[in-house]
Design a protein around this motif. Sequence first.
Motif, PDB file in Angstrom:
ATOM      1  N   THR A   1       0.871  -1.171   0.000  1.00  0.00           N
ATOM      2  CA  THR A   1       0.000   0.000   0.000  1.00  0.00           C
ATOM      3  C   THR A   1       0.907   1.220   0.000  1.00  0.00           C
ATOM      4  O   THR A   1       1.764   1.361   0.886  1.00  0.00           O
ATOM      5  CB  THR A   1      -0.897   0.039   1.243  1.00  0.00           C
ATOM      6  N   VAL A   2       0.742   2.091  -0.979  1.00  0.00           N
ATOM      7  CA  VAL A   2       1.615   3.254  -1.130  1.00  0.00           C
ATOM      8  C   VAL A   2       0.772   4.514  -1.108  1.00  0.00           C
ATOM      9  O   VAL A   2      -0.268   4.593  -1.775  1.00  0.00           O
ATOM     10  CB  VAL A   2       2.405   3.178  -2.460  1.00  0.00           C
ATOM     11  N   ARG A   3       1.203   5.509  -0.328  1.00  0.00           N
ATOM     12  CA  ARG A   3       0.504   6.795  -0.286  1.00  0.00           C
ATOM     13  C   ARG A   3       1.535   7.921  -0.327  1.00  0.00           C
ATOM     14  O   ARG A   3       2.695   7.727   0.071  1.00  0.00           O
ATOM     15  CB  ARG A   3      -0.408   6.896   0.934  1.00  0.00           C
ATOM     16  N   PHE A   4       1.102   9.094  -0.788  1.00  0.00           N
ATOM     17  CA  PHE A   4       2.016  10.210  -1.004  1.00  0.00           C
ATOM     18  C   PHE A   4       1.484  11.474  -0.335  1.00  0.00           C
ATOM     19  O   PHE A   4       0.274  11.653  -0.167  1.00  0.00           O
ATOM     20  CB  PHE A   4       2.196  10.463  -2.502  1.00  0.00           C
ATOM     21  N   ALA A   5       2.423  12.350   0.019  1.00  0.00           N
ATOM     22  CA  ALA A   5       2.082  13.669   0.555  1.00  0.00           C
ATOM     23  C   ALA A   5       3.028  14.700  -0.044  1.00  0.00           C
ATOM     24  O   ALA A   5       4.222  14.421  -0.251  1.00  0.00           O
ATOM     25  CB  ALA A   5       2.175  13.680   2.081  1.00  0.00           C
ATOM     26  N   LEU A   6       2.506  15.889  -0.346  1.00  0.00           N
ATOM     27  CA  LEU A   6       3.299  16.994  -0.885  1.00  0.00           C
ATOM     28  C   LEU A   6       3.292  18.120   0.134  1.00  0.00           C
ATOM     29  O   LEU A   6       2.222  18.534   0.612  1.00  0.00           O
ATOM     30  CB  LEU A   6       2.710  17.482  -2.216  1.00  0.00           C
ATOM     31  N   SER A   7       4.476  18.655   0.457  1.00  0.00           N
ATOM     32  CA  SER A   7       4.597  19.651   1.517  1.00  0.00           C
ATOM     33  C   SER A   7       5.445  20.839   1.086  1.00  0.00           C
ATOM     34  O   SER A   7       6.434  20.681   0.356  1.00  0.00           O
ATOM     35  CB  SER A   7       5.226  19.028   2.778  1.00  0.00           C
ATOM     36  N   ASP A   8       5.070  22.019   1.576  1.00  0.00           N
ATOM     37  CA  ASP A   8       5.897  23.220   1.395  1.00  0.00           C
ATOM     38  C   ASP A   8       7.024  23.209   2.435  1.00  0.00           C
ATOM     39  O   ASP A   8       6.887  22.615   3.512  1.00  0.00           O
ATOM     40  CB  ASP A   8       5.038  24.466   1.583  1.00  0.00           C
TER      41      ASP A   8
END
Length: 322
Positions: free
Chosen positions: A147-154
């Motif tokens: 199971t793969v999940r992603f997050a994008l952050s400043d």
Amino acid sequence: MRRNALIAATLVAAGMSFAPLPPASAQAEAQPEAQTAAQAEARAEAKALPSVQVAARYSGTVARGETYYRSGDFAVWRSSVSSAFLSGFRNANGRFVVDDVLTMTVTGENGRTQTFRHDFSRNCTAPTPQPLDYLNLNKYLFAGLNTVRFALSDKCGDVVRNSDIFLSGSGVIDPAVAGARGCSGSNWVGGITGSPAFIPSTNPPQRKDRRVQGTAGLSVANRINCSASVQVALETKVCNRFGYNCNPRTIASTTIERLPAAGPHVKTLSADCRRGTHSYRMQVRVKWVTWTGWARQTVVPKFETRVRNTPDGDRGWTRISC
């Protein structure tokens, strides 16, 4: 060149053609018309490669350090012949960028978890976020289903922008292949993934007047697999006239029912007692279909039917006389 070789191997393994990217200098000199044609060709080629979009192109203002995007869960199979890439195109052959940090969390089928982060800003020292040609995810995946999940952050400022981001490769489970997702136990391949978690129990049958009666069932911790079904049966052992070549015969059973999501499932059955002394038992039968990966050198999913009988073989018999 290393990226092109990896992607070429992936596409060839899936029975697809591969057109490598031209050198950077040639790309810079290409006319807009040629670039448009190349993009159209890439999109056409992408249709054959399993691919899901992780994030869409975005530009906006956020608080410094804010995680401005979190993806859903994606399923990726890892084997010796599978592969998975992040890139800007569906065919795993295009640059992508995040402003500023990409975080990927991977959970294996055994529950182990690991996290990978890439800082496109180089700790805020780059004048602008630096794109990646692609990101090979294979070394971050566990063997089997992930199971793969992603997050994008400043990280560096309040204005953020990112490109389209795609997860592509022969190990990626395309939602178009998965079909309906009506079961809450699992969203992978229509819920047809993994094995149910349960503890079966059977009580020895007993004589009740001129009938044989028994109780059996199971306690479900988690159905997990949406295809899982259960049937409870009362059996007797039938042999030839010399007492050999014995085989079980069902004399009473429930219908085949969907395995409960959780909790107990107990049934009591009875049937006429056979004249003389014979063997009887209660049996719990659980059956499910599970996705096991891709057919070798293709992107065709493979499925396997599994059955668990309790007791199995020639176990669990009780002698009863009538």
